[in-house]
Design a protein around this motif. Structure first.
Motif, PDB file in Angstrom:
ATOM      1  N   LEU A 125       0.851  -1.191   0.000  1.00  6.94           N
ATOM      2  CA  LEU A 125       0.000   0.000   0.000  1.00  6.94           C
ATOM      3  C   LEU A 125       0.885   1.238   0.000  1.00  6.94           C
ATOM      4  CD1 LEU A 125      -2.702  -1.146   2.571  1.00  6.94           C
ATOM      5  CD2 LEU A 125      -2.903  -1.065   0.073  1.00  6.94           C
ATOM      6  N   THR A 126       0.753   2.037  -1.025  1.00  6.75           N
ATOM      7  CA  THR A 126       1.666   3.171  -1.203  1.00  6.75           C
ATOM      8  C   THR A 126       1.060   4.498  -0.758  1.00  6.75           C
ATOM      9  OG1 THR A 126       0.901   3.381  -3.496  1.00  6.75           O
ATOM     10  CG2 THR A 126       2.869   2.059  -3.114  1.00  6.75           C
ATOM     11  N   GLN A 127      -0.268   4.564  -0.562  1.00  9.91           N
ATOM     12  CA  GLN A 127      -0.859   5.835  -0.191  1.00  9.91           C
ATOM     13  C   GLN A 127      -0.745   6.077   1.313  1.00  9.91           C
ATOM     14  OE1 GLN A 127      -2.406   2.804  -1.126  1.00  9.91           O
ATOM     15  NE2 GLN A 127      -4.228   3.644  -2.062  1.00  9.91           N
ATOM     16  N   SER A 128      -1.103   7.280   1.729  1.00 11.10           N
ATOM     17  CA  SER A 128      -1.129   7.641   3.142  1.00 11.10           C
ATOM     18  C   SER A 128      -1.949   6.616   3.918  1.00 11.10           C
ATOM     19  CB  SER A 128      -1.746   9.036   3.281  1.00 11.10           C
ATOM     20  OG  SER A 128      -2.016   9.335   4.628  1.00 11.10           O
ATOM     21  N   ALA A 129      -1.428   6.142   5.051  1.00 15.35           N
ATOM     22  CA  ALA A 129      -2.116   5.089   5.808  1.00 15.35           C
ATOM     23  C   ALA A 129      -1.675   5.118   7.257  1.00 15.35           C
ATOM     24  CB  ALA A 129      -1.824   3.716   5.206  1.00 15.35           C
ATOM     25  N   GLU A 130      -2.546   4.611   8.121  1.00 16.52           N
ATOM     26  CA  GLU A 130      -2.184   4.409   9.527  1.00 16.52           C
ATOM     27  C   GLU A 130      -2.787   3.097   9.997  1.00 16.52           C
ATOM     28  OE1 GLU A 130      -4.272   7.137  12.402  1.00 16.52           O
ATOM     29  OE2 GLU A 130      -5.146   7.961  10.554  1.00 16.52           O
ATOM     30  N   ALA A 131      -2.041   2.400  10.838  1.00 17.27           N
ATOM     31  CA  ALA A 131      -2.527   1.156  11.432  1.00 17.27           C
ATOM     32  C   ALA A 131      -3.163   1.474  12.783  1.00 17.27           C
ATOM     33  CB  ALA A 131      -1.380   0.174  11.606  1.00 17.27           C
ATOM     34  N   ILE A 132      -4.310   0.869  13.058  1.00 22.82           N
ATOM     35  CA  ILE A 132      -5.051   1.135  14.287  1.00 22.82           C
ATOM     36  C   ILE A 132      -5.335  -0.200  14.976  1.00 22.82           C
ATOM     37  CG2 ILE A 132      -7.118   2.157  15.291  1.00 22.82           C
ATOM     38  CD1 ILE A 132      -7.350   3.885  12.754  1.00 22.82           C
ATOM     39  N   VAL A 133      -4.705  -0.423  16.117  1.00 21.20           N
ATOM     40  CA  VAL A 133      -4.927  -1.645  16.878  1.00 21.20           C
ATOM     41  C   VAL A 133      -6.373  -1.662  17.385  1.00 21.20           C
ATOM     42  CG1 VAL A 133      -4.247  -2.950  18.930  1.00 21.20           C
ATOM     43  CG2 VAL A 133      -2.498  -1.833  17.515  1.00 21.20           C
ATOM     44  N   LYS A 134      -7.031  -2.812  17.219  1.00 25.78           N
ATOM     45  CA  LYS A 134      -8.462  -2.954  17.525  1.00 25.78           C
ATOM     46  C   LYS A 134      -9.289  -1.898  16.795  1.00 25.78           C
ATOM     47  CE  LYS A 134      -7.702  -5.081  22.072  1.00 25.78           C
ATOM     48  NZ  LYS A 134      -7.560  -6.410  21.487  1.00 25.78           N
TER      49      LYS A 134
END
Length: 212
Positions: A125-134
């Motif tokens: 995934l190359t676009q802006s992203a954030e991982a969010i736990v739960k």
């Protein structure tokens, strides 16, 4: 601590940074012994957010099914899979990320920002992203993606159960329930079983397979 309902705070924070099209992304099916891993990407529209969105695991089957239809009607949705063969050749984590990447790529228009359930952003995934736990219990967009992915995969496993009866996939969705593991011992391994997963691998080592 009281459990809070998911909201749009992650989405509105991204939009405040100029990232207008925010997609929630989630996958289901890492744990089963059979069937694909399924991912969904969902962009909700602020004026048409379905009531009652939540982590799919916190909802009844009937409520998930009703929300699934509403989400498909009122949101932008893409569903994708990674196959049993891909799970066995790549590993389940990479295959689940591949399904996520495919779901994002399948959206009608590219998203500006991604909210990914979990603690990792898939490398494709190359676009802006954030991982969010739960994230499925914190972000409404991820909640919607979790519902879509689960309903889609559960229905797929019901279909496969008709082709290969006896494993209980219409009830266990391929997860390692006692009845499923007993059926593996008695009936053998089908083409839809994940050969890299230990309970399946051990039975293959005993030489028990089922041809389609």
């Amino acid at each position: 601590m009281a459990r809070t309902a998911p909201d749009m705070s992650f989405e509105t924070a991204a939009q405040a940074r100029g990232l207008a099209r925010v997609a929630g992304v989630d996958e289901v099916g890492r744990g089963p012994l059979a069937g694909p891993v399924t991912a969904a990407a969902v962009i909700l529209h602020a004026d048409r957010i379905p009531d009652g969105l939540n982590d799919s695991k916190a909802l009844t089957e009937k409520r998930r099914a009703a929300l699934y239809d509403i989400i498909l009607r009122d949101a932008e949705v893409s569903i994708a899979h990674a196959t049993v063969e891909e799970i066995d050749s790549l590993n389940i984590l990479r295959a689940s990320h591949l399904a996520m990447e495919r779901a994002v790529a399948g959206l009608p228009l590219p998203p500006d920002h991604l909210l990914i359930d979990g603690n990792m952003i898939p490398r494709g995934l190359t676009q802006s992203a954030e991982a969010i736990v739960k994230g499925d219990a914190r972000s409404l967009s991820i909640s919607a993606a979790s519902i879509v992915a689960k309903v889609c995969r559960d229905r797929l496993m019901v279909g496969l159960a008709q082709q290969f009866p006896g494993y209980g996939w219409e009830k266990n969705a391929g997860y390692p329930s006692p009845a499923h593991k007993e059926a593996l011992q008695n009936l053998g391994v089908t083409p839809h079983h994940r050969r890299s997963f230990k309970p399946v691998h051990n039975i293959l080592y005993q030489g028990k397979t089922v041809t389609p």
